[in-house]
Design a protein around this motif. Structure first.
Motif, mmCIF file in Angstrom:
data_model
loop_
_atom_site.group_PDB
_atom_site.id
_atom_site.type_symbol
_atom_site.label_atom_id
_atom_site.label_comp_id
_atom_site.label_asym_id
_atom_site.label_seq_id
_atom_site.Cartn_x
_atom_site.Cartn_y
_atom_site.Cartn_z
ATOM 1 N N PRO A 114 8.776 -35.320 -15.645
ATOM 2 C CA PRO A 114 7.492 -34.726 -15.128
ATOM 3 C C PRO A 114 7.508 -33.386 -14.585
ATOM 4 O O PRO A 114 8.527 -32.976 -13.887
ATOM 5 N N GLY A 115 6.429 -32.656 -14.944
ATOM 6 C CA GLY A 115 6.722 -31.239 -14.361
ATOM 7 C C GLY A 115 7.299 -30.281 -15.320
ATOM 8 O O GLY A 115 7.286 -29.016 -14.813
ATOM 9 N N VAL A 116 7.844 -30.567 -16.502
ATOM 10 C CA VAL A 116 8.280 -29.607 -17.177
ATOM 11 C C VAL A 116 7.585 -28.597 -17.658
ATOM 12 O O VAL A 116 8.198 -27.519 -17.943
ATOM 13 N N GLU A 117 6.368 -28.822 -17.902
ATOM 14 C CA GLU A 117 5.495 -27.896 -18.460
ATOM 15 C C GLU A 117 5.203 -26.624 -17.503
ATOM 16 O O GLU A 117 5.293 -25.601 -17.839
ATOM 17 N N ASP A 118 5.140 -26.986 -16.231
ATOM 18 C CA ASP A 118 5.133 -25.998 -14.881
ATOM 19 C C ASP A 118 6.259 -25.006 -15.089
ATOM 20 O O ASP A 118 6.176 -23.780 -14.962
ATOM 21 N N LEU A 119 7.532 -25.555 -15.447
ATOM 22 C CA LEU A 119 8.719 -24.979 -15.384
ATOM 23 C C LEU A 119 8.620 -23.881 -16.645
ATOM 24 O O LEU A 119 8.869 -22.368 -16.534
ATOM 25 N N MET A 120 8.220 -24.230 -17.746
ATOM 26 C CA MET A 120 7.938 -23.460 -18.905
ATOM 27 C C MET A 120 7.071 -22.400 -18.730
ATOM 28 O O MET A 120 6.911 -21.497 -19.237
ATOM 29 N N LEU A 121 5.830 -22.685 -18.207
ATOM 30 C CA LEU A 121 4.431 -21.781 -17.797
ATOM 31 C C LEU A 121 4.988 -20.727 -17.063
ATOM 32 O O LEU A 121 4.630 -19.747 -17.266
ATOM 33 N N PHE A 122 5.834 -21.068 -16.148
ATOM 34 C CA PHE A 122 6.307 -20.088 -15.179
ATOM 35 C C PHE A 122 7.027 -19.123 -15.910
ATOM 36 O O PHE A 122 6.781 -17.607 -15.744
ATOM 37 N N ILE A 123 7.938 -19.375 -16.781
ATOM 38 C CA ILE A 123 8.950 -18.631 -17.585
ATOM 39 C C ILE A 123 8.053 -17.746 -18.479
ATOM 40 O O ILE A 123 8.069 -16.418 -18.668
ATOM 41 N N LEU A 124 7.072 -18.330 -19.256
ATOM 42 C CA LEU A 124 5.862 -17.694 -20.071
ATOM 43 C C LEU A 124 5.367 -16.726 -19.353
ATOM 44 O O LEU A 124 4.930 -15.686 -19.936
ATOM 45 N N LYS A 125 4.654 -16.903 -18.281
ATOM 46 C CA LYS A 125 3.810 -16.013 -17.585
ATOM 47 C C LYS A 125 4.662 -14.615 -17.227
ATOM 48 O O LYS A 125 4.343 -13.497 -17.448
ATOM 49 N N GLU A 126 5.977 -14.992 -16.969
ATOM 50 C CA GLU A 126 6.741 -13.698 -16.722
ATOM 51 C C GLU A 126 7.056 -12.964 -17.735
ATOM 52 O O GLU A 126 7.048 -11.669 -17.844
ATOM 53 N N LEU A 127 7.242 -13.702 -18.878
ATOM 54 C CA LEU A 127 7.556 -13.032 -20.127
ATOM 55 C C LEU A 127 6.467 -12.176 -20.784
ATOM 56 O O LEU A 127 6.479 -11.237 -21.192
ATOM 57 N N PHE A 128 5.156 -12.928 -20.798
ATOM 58 C CA PHE A 128 3.940 -12.446 -21.369
ATOM 59 C C PHE A 128 3.231 -11.184 -20.556
ATOM 60 O O PHE A 128 2.621 -10.149 -21.051
ATOM 61 N N ASP A 129 3.122 -11.692 -19.081
ATOM 62 C CA ASP A 129 2.372 -10.830 -18.275
ATOM 63 C C ASP A 129 3.151 -9.614 -17.602
ATOM 64 O O ASP A 129 2.937 -8.558 -17.635
ATOM 65 N N ALA A 130 4.353 -10.030 -17.125
ATOM 66 C CA ALA A 130 5.224 -9.005 -16.429
ATOM 67 C C ALA A 130 6.236 -8.638 -17.373
ATOM 68 O O ALA A 130 7.053 -7.523 -16.998
ATOM 69 N N LYS A 131 6.176 -8.820 -18.633
ATOM 70 C CA LYS A 131 7.322 -8.526 -19.832
ATOM 71 C C LYS A 131 8.508 -8.448 -19.384
ATOM 72 O O LYS A 131 9.445 -7.717 -19.450
ATOM 73 N N LYS A 132 8.783 -9.641 -18.530
ATOM 74 C CA LYS A 132 10.292 -9.896 -18.114
ATOM 75 C C LYS A 132 10.690 -11.457 -18.627
ATOM 76 O O LYS A 132 10.157 -12.357 -18.445
ATOM 77 N N ASN A 133 11.966 -11.107 -19.115
ATOM 78 C CA ASN A 133 12.698 -12.443 -19.416
ATOM 79 C C ASN A 133 13.476 -13.000 -18.360
ATOM 80 O O ASN A 133 14.671 -12.293 -18.097
ATOM 81 N N VAL A 134 12.940 -14.011 -17.561
ATOM 82 C CA VAL A 134 13.800 -14.280 -16.324
ATOM 83 C C VAL A 134 14.466 -15.669 -16.706
ATOM 84 O O VAL A 134 14.910 -16.061 -15.681
ATOM 85 N N ALA A 135 14.495 -16.005 -17.790
ATOM 86 C CA ALA A 135 15.242 -17.264 -18.269
ATOM 87 C C ALA A 135 16.552 -17.397 -17.891
ATOM 88 O O ALA A 135 17.128 -18.565 -17.650
ATOM 89 N N ASN A 136 17.125 -16.289 -17.462
ATOM 90 C CA ASN A 136 18.664 -16.554 -16.964
ATOM 91 C C ASN A 136 18.986 -16.120 -15.306
ATOM 92 O O ASN A 136 19.902 -16.023 -14.899
ATOM 93 N N ASP A 137 17.671 -15.910 -14.877
ATOM 94 C CA ASP A 137 17.625 -15.550 -13.253
ATOM 95 C C ASP A 137 17.854 -16.868 -12.544
ATOM 96 O O ASP A 137 16.780 -17.153 -12.180
ATOM 97 N N LEU A 138 18.989 -17.270 -12.198
ATOM 98 C CA LEU A 138 19.168 -18.565 -11.438
ATOM 99 C C LEU A 138 18.989 -18.364 -9.918
ATOM 100 O O LEU A 138 18.729 -19.476 -9.397
ATOM 101 N N SER A 139 18.445 -17.279 -9.472
ATOM 102 C CA SER A 139 18.233 -17.225 -8.310
ATOM 103 C C SER A 139 16.521 -17.553 -8.294
ATOM 104 O O SER A 139 16.228 -17.913 -6.845
ATOM 105 N N LEU A 140 16.089 -17.758 -9.166
ATOM 106 C CA LEU A 140 14.682 -18.432 -8.960
ATOM 107 C C LEU A 140 14.640 -19.731 -9.362
ATOM 108 O O LEU A 140 15.257 -20.379 -10.278
ATOM 109 N N GLU A 141 14.036 -20.518 -8.229
ATOM 110 C CA GLU A 141 14.180 -22.376 -8.338
ATOM 111 C C GLU A 141 13.671 -22.625 -9.703
ATOM 112 O O GLU A 141 14.345 -23.544 -10.209
ATOM 113 N N GLU A 142 12.546 -22.187 -10.259
ATOM 114 C CA GLU A 142 12.037 -22.650 -11.567
ATOM 115 C C GLU A 142 12.954 -22.407 -12.630
ATOM 116 O O GLU A 142 13.298 -23.369 -13.580
ATOM 117 N N VAL A 143 13.608 -21.307 -12.589
ATOM 118 C CA VAL A 143 14.577 -21.149 -13.714
ATOM 119 C C VAL A 143 15.865 -21.942 -13.485
ATOM 120 O O VAL A 143 16.469 -22.276 -14.467
#
Length: 265
Positions: free
Chosen positions: A89-118
């Motif tokens: 449950p809620g897995v879509e929220d985690l993926m959408l968070f990373i995608l928003k950073e990837l597409f809008d902020a142009k950042k791949n945050v998928a390895n930034d473990l300081s972020l709770e979602e990541v």
């Protein structure tokens, strides 16, 4: 009190498949309406939330899939697939968070473990990959009367699709059917191709997946007894460590293991 439109959460309701999720991602950015959530079929939107039904479109899903790999690399695409198959449950929220950073902020945050979602995203992927390896270890085949090798499974996560190349490579010269009895679908291999199958009226045991005697090959029971006897006699009672055994062989797999069926262990 009316909630202002710009504060409304827009729910993009998809069909529960990975292409459906990617199609919903396309809709989110195509419509440009935030804050947004992508919700699976079983989820219900909030009282003051808007819902948009998303139809799966392969061309749109493909554009998003290629966009993820172009912006974040092929490995990130694989990670999204792995995490999606957790079905948590809620897995879509985690993926959408990373995608928003990837597409809008142009950042791949998928390895930034300081972020709770990541961090949660990463933990989920590790659990899914661990389940895949457990499936490799704990699948047990029974030979059916027509010579097909049948294996019932019920993994914690929906990882059966991730194991197919392994079993095709390992048992390339045999016909087999691996069936997820919890999710009620499986894959049949005819020595050439693999196809997804659904059994409408299964004859196997609904809990363990064990075949009835009439569906087994003539010597299957004998082979099973030989395996149980071997398993029993190689065990050293003085060194028995049930807690350690459950750590490496979780009890939830036991109902599918020939050596554990019909035992009180």
């Amino acid at each position: 009190m009316n909630t202002p439109d710009f504060q409304k959460i827009v729910n993009y309701h998809y069909d529960g498949t990975f292409p459906g999720f990617l199609s919903a991602v396309f809709e989110v950015w195509d419509r440009g309406r935030f804050p947004a959530r992508i919700i699976p079929p079983e989820a219900s939107p909030g009282l003051f939330e808007e819902t948009i039904e998303v139809k799966t479109a392969d061309d749109r899903a493909d554009r998003v899939w290629k966009g993820i790999q172009k912006a974040g690399g092929k490995r990130l695409g694989q990670r999204f697939m792995h995490v999606f198959l957790s079905r948590e449950p809620g897995v879509e929220d985690l993926m959408l968070f990373i995608l928003k950073e990837l597409f809008d902020a142009k950042k791949n945050v998928a390895n930034d473990l300081s972020l709770e979602e990541v961090l949660r995203f990463t933990q989920l992927e590790r659990k899914v990959l661990r389940e895949v390896h457990r499936l490799y270890m704990f699948v047990r085949f029974e030979q059916t009367a027509d010579g097909t090798w049948f294996a019932p499974v019920s993994p914690r996560y929906d990882v059966l699709p991730m194991t197919l190349n392994h079993f095709k490579s390992r048992f390339a010269d045999q016909s087999w059917l691996i069936y997820d009895i919890e999710r009620k679908y499986g894959y049949y291999y005819d020595k050439d191709n693999i196809e997804e199958v659904v059994i409408d009226n299964p004859s196997f045991d609904a809990d363990t997946g064990e075949l009835p005697p009439e569906a087994q090959s003539s010597d299957e029971k004998e082979w099973q007894e030989m395996w149980r006897s071997y398993f029993k006699h190689i065990a050293i009672k003085e060194r028995a460590n049930p807690r350690l055994q459950r750590q490496f062989m979780p009890k939830r797999f036991w109902k599918h293991l020939t050596e554990k069926r019909n035992t009180k262990q």
